[in-house]
Design a protein around this motif. Structure first.
Motif, PDB file in Angstrom:
ATOM      1  N   HIS A  67       0.821  -1.216   0.000  1.00 25.30           N
ATOM      2  CA  HIS A  67       0.000   0.000   0.000  1.00 25.30           C
ATOM      3  C   HIS A  67       0.852   1.263   0.000  1.00 25.30           C
ATOM      4  O   HIS A  67       0.446   2.294  -0.551  1.00 25.30           O
ATOM      5  N   GLN A  68       2.028   1.198   0.600  1.00 21.72           N
ATOM      6  CA  GLN A  68       2.907   2.369   0.641  1.00 21.72           C
ATOM      7  C   GLN A  68       3.619   2.564  -0.701  1.00 21.72           C
ATOM      8  O   GLN A  68       3.786   3.705  -1.144  1.00 21.72           O
ATOM      9  N   ILE A  69       4.014   1.492  -1.353  1.00 24.80           N
ATOM     10  CA  ILE A  69       4.676   1.614  -2.652  1.00 24.80           C
ATOM     11  C   ILE A  69       3.765   2.327  -3.644  1.00 24.80           C
ATOM     12  O   ILE A  69       4.174   3.258  -4.351  1.00 24.80           O
ATOM     13  N   GLN A  70       2.525   1.902  -3.704  1.00 27.73           N
ATOM     14  CA  GLN A  70       1.589   2.513  -4.641  1.00 27.73           C
ATOM     15  C   GLN A  70       1.405   3.994  -4.351  1.00 27.73           C
ATOM     16  O   GLN A  70       1.422   4.831  -5.273  1.00 27.73           O
ATOM     17  N   ALA A  71       1.242   4.348  -3.074  1.00 24.87           N
ATOM     18  CA  ALA A  71       1.034   5.751  -2.703  1.00 24.87           C
ATOM     19  C   ALA A  71       2.258   6.595  -3.022  1.00 24.87           C
ATOM     20  O   ALA A  71       2.142   7.722  -3.514  1.00 24.87           O
ATOM     21  N   LEU A  72       3.445   6.070  -2.752  1.00 24.63           N
ATOM     22  CA  LEU A  72       4.675   6.832  -2.979  1.00 24.63           C
ATOM     23  C   LEU A  72       4.929   7.066  -4.471  1.00 24.63           C
ATOM     24  O   LEU A  72       5.272   8.173  -4.884  1.00 24.63           O
ATOM     25  N   VAL A  73       4.777   6.034  -5.265  1.00 26.20           N
ATOM     26  CA  VAL A  73       5.016   6.177  -6.704  1.00 26.20           C
ATOM     27  C   VAL A  73       3.992   7.135  -7.319  1.00 26.20           C
ATOM     28  O   VAL A  73       4.333   8.003  -8.135  1.00 26.20           O
ATOM     29  N   ASN A  74       2.737   7.012  -6.904  1.00 19.74           N
ATOM     30  CA  ASN A  74       1.699   7.903  -7.422  1.00 19.74           C
ATOM     31  C   ASN A  74       1.958   9.356  -7.043  1.00 19.74           C
ATOM     32  O   ASN A  74       1.527  10.276  -7.753  1.00 19.74           O
ATOM     33  N   ALA A  75       2.653   9.559  -5.918  1.00 16.73           N
ATOM     34  CA  ALA A  75       2.937  10.918  -5.450  1.00 16.73           C
ATOM     35  C   ALA A  75       4.219  11.488  -6.068  1.00 16.73           C
ATOM     36  O   ALA A  75       4.604  12.619  -5.755  1.00 16.73           O
ATOM     37  N   GLY A  76       4.897  10.716  -6.919  1.00 20.99           N
ATOM     38  CA  GLY A  76       6.053  11.246  -7.624  1.00 20.99           C
ATOM     39  C   GLY A  76       7.405  10.909  -7.023  1.00 20.99           C
ATOM     40  O   GLY A  76       8.397  11.599  -7.301  1.00 20.99           O
ATOM     41  N   TYR A  77       7.474   9.835  -6.239  1.00 20.85           N
ATOM     42  CA  TYR A  77       8.741   9.427  -5.638  1.00 20.85           C
ATOM     43  C   TYR A  77       9.261   8.147  -6.296  1.00 20.85           C
ATOM     44  O   TYR A  77       8.490   7.334  -6.820  1.00 20.85           O
ATOM     45  N   ARG A  78      10.564   7.989  -6.249  1.00 20.81           N
ATOM     46  CA  ARG A  78      11.179   6.726  -6.652  1.00 20.81           C
ATOM     47  C   ARG A  78      11.194   5.821  -5.432  1.00 20.81           C
ATOM     48  O   ARG A  78      11.794   6.167  -4.399  1.00 20.81           O
ATOM     49  N   CYS A  79      10.546   4.701  -5.519  1.00 25.03           N
ATOM     50  CA  CYS A  79      10.362   3.830  -4.355  1.00 25.03           C
ATOM     51  C   CYS A  79      11.169   2.550  -4.545  1.00 25.03           C
ATOM     52  O   CYS A  79      10.984   1.818  -5.517  1.00 25.03           O
ATOM     53  N   ILE A  80      12.060   2.283  -3.590  1.00 25.11           N
ATOM     54  CA  ILE A  80      12.921   1.102  -3.635  1.00 25.11           C
ATOM     55  C   ILE A  80      12.651   0.278  -2.381  1.00 25.11           C
ATOM     56  O   ILE A  80      12.850   0.751  -1.260  1.00 25.11           O
ATOM     57  N   ALA A  81      12.168  -0.936  -2.572  1.00 23.69           N
ATOM     58  CA  ALA A  81      11.881  -1.838  -1.451  1.00 23.69           C
ATOM     59  C   ALA A  81      12.709  -3.103  -1.646  1.00 23.69           C
ATOM     60  O   ALA A  81      12.734  -3.672  -2.743  1.00 23.69           O
ATOM     61  N   TYR A  82      13.388  -3.533  -0.590  1.00 23.19           N
ATOM     62  CA  TYR A  82      14.267  -4.701  -0.734  1.00 23.19           C
ATOM     63  C   TYR A  82      14.002  -5.719   0.366  1.00 23.19           C
ATOM     64  O   TYR A  82      13.376  -5.420   1.393  1.00 23.19           O
ATOM     65  N   ASP A  83      14.475  -6.933   0.112  1.00 26.23           N
ATOM     66  CA  ASP A  83      14.362  -8.021   1.081  1.00 26.23           C
ATOM     67  C   ASP A  83      15.645  -8.108   1.896  1.00 26.23           C
ATOM     68  O   ASP A  83      16.741  -8.240   1.328  1.00 26.23           O
ATOM     69  N   ARG A  84      15.518  -8.043   3.199  1.00 24.82           N
ATOM     70  CA  ARG A  84      16.661  -8.257   4.080  1.00 24.82           C
ATOM     71  C   ARG A  84      17.260  -9.639   3.824  1.00 24.82           C
ATOM     72  O   ARG A  84      16.536 -10.589   3.467  1.00 24.82           O
ATOM     73  N   ARG A  85      18.555  -9.773   3.978  1.00 25.26           N
ATOM     74  CA  ARG A  85      19.182 -11.096   3.846  1.00 25.26           C
ATOM     75  C   ARG A  85      18.450 -12.105   4.742  1.00 25.26           C
ATOM     76  O   ARG A  85      18.073 -11.820   5.888  1.00 25.26           O
ATOM     77  N   GLY A  86      18.200 -13.286   4.195  1.00 25.84           N
ATOM     78  CA  GLY A  86      17.477 -14.315   4.936  1.00 25.84           C
ATOM     79  C   GLY A  86      15.979 -14.288   4.724  1.00 25.84           C
ATOM     80  O   GLY A  86      15.282 -15.210   5.170  1.00 25.84           O
ATOM     81  N   PHE A  87      15.486 -13.272   4.017  1.00 23.07           N
ATOM     82  CA  PHE A  87      14.038 -13.105   3.852  1.00 23.07           C
ATOM     83  C   PHE A  87      13.685 -12.867   2.384  1.00 23.07           C
ATOM     84  O   PHE A  87      14.518 -12.408   1.598  1.00 23.07           O
ATOM     85  N   GLY A  88      12.440 -13.179   2.041  1.00 23.85           N
ATOM     86  CA  GLY A  88      11.985 -12.955   0.679  1.00 23.85           C
ATOM     87  C   GLY A  88      12.863 -13.676  -0.321  1.00 23.85           C
ATOM     88  O   GLY A  88      13.258 -14.832  -0.137  1.00 23.85           O
ATOM     89  N   ASP A  89      13.199 -12.973  -1.405  1.00 28.94           N
ATOM     90  CA  ASP A  89      13.986 -13.566  -2.474  1.00 28.94           C
ATOM     91  C   ASP A  89      15.474 -13.231  -2.396  1.00 28.94           C
ATOM     92  O   ASP A  89      16.219 -13.510  -3.347  1.00 28.94           O
ATOM     93  N   SER A  90      15.908 -12.621  -1.307  1.00 32.62           N
ATOM     94  CA  SER A  90      17.340 -12.426  -1.096  1.00 32.62           C
ATOM     95  C   SER A  90      17.983 -13.739  -0.674  1.00 32.62           C
ATOM     96  O   SER A  90      17.294 -14.692  -0.278  1.00 32.62           O
ATOM     97  N   ASP A  91      19.323 -13.792  -0.747  1.00 35.90           N
ATOM     98  CA  ASP A  91      20.033 -14.989  -0.315  1.00 35.90           C
ATOM     99  C   ASP A  91      19.776 -15.278   1.159  1.00 35.90           C
ATOM    100  O   ASP A  91      19.476 -14.371   1.947  1.00 35.90           O
ATOM    101  N   HIS A  92      19.915 -16.545   1.515  1.00 31.27           N
ATOM    102  CA  HIS A  92      19.719 -17.002   2.885  1.00 31.27           C
ATOM    103  C   HIS A  92      21.039 -17.533   3.451  1.00 31.27           C
ATOM    104  O   HIS A  92      21.223 -18.745   3.598  1.00 31.27           O
TER     105      HIS A  92
END
Length: 278
Positions: A43-68
């Motif tokens: 919900h925050q990514i959509q709001a930020l991009v719509n408001a004109g910001y470059r939004c970068i969201a990443y996965d901490r190591r060990g989580f999501g699609d980052s290395d474990h």
């Protein structure tokens, strides 16, 4: 998916960090909470991009699609990953937004690297400055409760995460603002994270004391917390952070739980965008 590779010659390992990069404008870096991934910021990514910001969201190591990896889940290692992301994407005038555990990465990053590339910071439902109860932190979480969490993660991780998710949203009080589907979604994200990484990062947020590092936060900072947070009680966390960070705007969201980025997303987004525009 896009990845940056950490350059950690001293520790003898390189770790690939997954990130998503949307929009144009001033970069806003979203640092997720434990035990989720960058997907929590929908919900925050959509709001930020719509408001004109470059939004970068990443996965901490060990989580999501980052290395474990097996090692290096302390806050200094996590801050080095963030530095690698900022340098390899050649980012300046960044806004660092840390949720819950992610608040520690914001403070440790500013302690280690300063604000040469950072213009503002945001702490949402943050664990900063200290979680563990002690004589000089009487409102913190007792050590036996923290050890109980660690033991549950070691012996019955997936069941623990299911119950944790309910407290995350104060589910019984916010069924109209959250859903069973949201609980299952979060459980899936959390259960697929590295078991080792989940335990080691829990130790990091449970036992790291950031009180002396608050002086290193020299950029304007927004602090947001819900007064009904059952995961990170407001009194020993954001209330203390607001006392220790010199230039801050402190916002308390009434009746909001820990996971207010979902249950109170309109209020969270409104305060976030107002702060970014000032």
């Amino acid at each position: 998916m896009s990845f940056i590779e950490t350059e950690d010659i001293q520790k003898g390992e390189n770790v690939y960090i997954n990130y998503q990069d949307y929009g144009e404008g001033q970069p806003v870096i979203l640092i997720h909470g434990w035990p989720l991934s960058h997907k929590m910021w929908e919900h925050q990514i959509q709001a930020l991009v719509n408001a004109g910001y470059r939004c970068i969201a990443y996965d901490r190591r060990g989580f999501g699609d980052s290395d474990h990896p097996w090692h290096h889940y302390d806050y200094s290692s996590l801050a080095l990953d963030l530095r690698s992301l900022i340098e390899q994407l050649d980012l300046y005038h960044c806004v660092l937004v840390g949720f819950s555990m992610g608040g520690g990465e914001v403070v440790r990053y500013l302690s280690m690297f300063g604000d040469d590339r950072v213009s503002k910071a945001v702490l949402i439902s943050s664990i900063i400055p200290k979680v563990k109860k002690s004589d000089d932190n009487p409102d913190g979480v007792p050590d036996e409760k923290l050890e109980e969490i660690i033991d549950s993660l070691k012996t019955n991780r997936v069941s623990f995460l299911a119950e944790f998710s309910k407290l995350f949203y104060n589910y019984s009080d916010n069924k109209g603002k959250s859903s069973e589907e949201q609980l299952r979604y979060d459980w899936t994200i959390a259960s697929l994270a590295s078991p080792r990484g989940t335990i080691e990062t829990a130790k990091a947020w449970a036992y790291t004391d950031f009180r002396q590092e608050l002086r290193n936060v020299r950029v304007p900072t927004l602090i947001m917390h819900g007064d009904a947070d059952q995961i990170v009680p407001i009194k020993p966390s954001s209330e203390k952070a607001a006392e220790g960070i010199r230039e801050n705007k402190y916002v308390v969201i009434k009746d909001a739980p820990h996971g207010m980025f979902v249950t109170h997303k309109e209020e969270v987004n409104s305060h976030l965008l107002d702060f970014l525009r000032r």
